[in-house]
Motif scaffolding. Structure first.
Motif, short mmCIF file in Angstrom:
data_model
loop_
_atom_site.label_atom_id
_atom_site.label_comp_id
_atom_site.label_asym_id
_atom_site.label_seq_id
_atom_site.Cartn_x
_atom_site.Cartn_y
_atom_site.Cartn_z
N THR A 24 0.83 -1.20 0.00
CA THR A 24 0.00 0.00 0.00
C THR A 24 0.87 1.26 0.00
O THR A 24 2.01 1.24 0.45
CB THR A 24 -0.92 0.04 1.24
OG1 THR A 24 -0.11 -0.03 2.40
CG2 THR A 24 -1.91 -1.10 1.23
N ASP A 25 0.30 2.32 -0.51
CA ASP A 25 0.96 3.62 -0.51
C ASP A 25 0.94 4.14 0.92
O ASP A 25 -0.13 4.26 1.52
CB ASP A 25 0.23 4.58 -1.44
CG ASP A 25 0.90 5.93 -1.49
OD1 ASP A 25 0.74 6.69 -0.51
OD2 ASP A 25 1.57 6.24 -2.50
N PRO A 26 2.11 4.45 1.52
CA PRO A 26 2.14 4.88 2.91
C PRO A 26 1.39 6.19 3.18
O PRO A 26 0.91 6.41 4.27
CB PRO A 26 3.62 5.03 3.22
CG PRO A 26 4.36 4.88 1.96
CD PRO A 26 3.43 4.38 0.92
N GLU A 27 1.30 7.03 2.18
CA GLU A 27 0.62 8.32 2.39
C GLU A 27 -0.88 8.22 2.23
O GLU A 27 -1.63 8.70 3.07
CB GLU A 27 1.20 9.37 1.43
CG GLU A 27 2.63 9.75 1.80
CD GLU A 27 3.18 10.83 0.88
OE1 GLU A 27 2.37 11.59 0.30
OE2 GLU A 27 4.41 10.91 0.76
N SER A 28 -1.32 7.61 1.14
CA SER A 28 -2.77 7.56 0.87
C SER A 28 -3.43 6.31 1.43
O SER A 28 -4.64 6.28 1.62
CB SER A 28 -3.01 7.63 -0.64
OG SER A 28 -2.59 6.42 -1.26
N GLY A 29 -2.64 5.26 1.65
CA GLY A 29 -3.22 4.00 2.12
C GLY A 29 -3.84 3.19 1.00
O GLY A 29 -4.39 2.12 1.23
N SER A 30 -3.74 3.68 -0.24
CA SER A 30 -4.34 2.96 -1.36
C SER A 30 -3.48 1.74 -1.72
O SER A 30 -2.27 1.72 -1.50
CB SER A 30 -4.49 3.88 -2.57
OG SER A 30 -3.22 4.28 -3.04
N ASP A 32 -1.37 -0.51 -3.90
CA ASP A 32 -0.51 -0.35 -5.08
C ASP A 32 -0.29 -1.66 -5.82
O ASP A 32 -0.20 -1.68 -7.04
CB ASP A 32 0.85 0.22 -4.69
CG ASP A 32 0.80 1.70 -4.34
OD1 ASP A 32 -0.19 2.36 -4.71
OD2 ASP A 32 1.74 2.18 -3.69
#
Length: 192
Positions: A24-30, A32
């Motif tokens: 997951t993207d650490p900033e958005s939580g989306s 990847d």
């Protein structure tokens, strides 16, 4: 897995248990990416070994996975512990045992009762929960239920119970797993 955060999936049509890791993207939580981390062959019995695997549960330390398997009816014990024990890295990802079960096990749960870890297996065709001691890899108790158990949810911290769905009745049975209780390993109530 509580050890490394990997997700594991069983299959009704394949003779393996597959592990996945989510990135997951650490900033958005989306999400990847998703990539496969393991494929554990179920190969102990022929000709249809490992087909129709159902529920899966992990030991508290994440080194063992237990799988309800219907082809043949059994509890599979998988070693998903580290290849490098000293550093806790890698994963062995292998089947180490197959414990015979009555017909149609459907789900598995792990609970700590009285300071020891026990494995609970929903025995759909028998209307019971089977209690397996993973240290001796044998059924050590049977809990009668008023219907066919399908899914299990454990609360071994606050209430010391297992909640068991009854597939054909649309009910949830409460099972006491407090070894100090007079109703230990018995159904104590029904939620309708």
């Amino acid at each position: 897995s509580p050890r490394n955060g990997d997700f594991f999936a069983t299959s009704r049509f394949d003779n393996s248990v597959v592990g996945f890791r989510l990135i997951t993207d650490p900033e958005s939580g989306s999400l990847d990416a998703v990539f496969q981390t393991a494929e554990i062959a179920i190969d102990r019995a022929s000709p249809f070994a490992g087909f129709d695997s159902r529920g899966i549960a992990f030991s508290r330390d994440g080194n063992r996975a237990y799988v309800a398997n219907r082809g043949p009816s059994s509890l599979l014990v998988l070693d998903v512990g580290p290849t490098d024990v000293e550093n806790g890295t890698g994963s062995l990802n292998r089947m180490v045992d197959q414990i015979p079960m009555p017909s149609q096990p459907s789900d598995v749960a792990v609970a700590v009762t009285g300071g020891r870890e026990l494995v609970y297996v929903a025995s759909y065709a028998e209307d019971r929960l089977l209690v397996v001691d993973p240290q001796v890899r044998a059924v050590v108790d049977r809990i009668d239920l008023p219907g066919s158990p399908y899914e299990l949810l454990v609360d071994d911290v606050h209430k010391h119970r297992i909640y068991v769905t009854l597939f054909e009745k649309g009910e949830v049975v409460i099972v006491d797993i407090d070894p100090g209780s007079a109703s230990f390993h018995a159904a104590t109530g029904v939620i309708r």
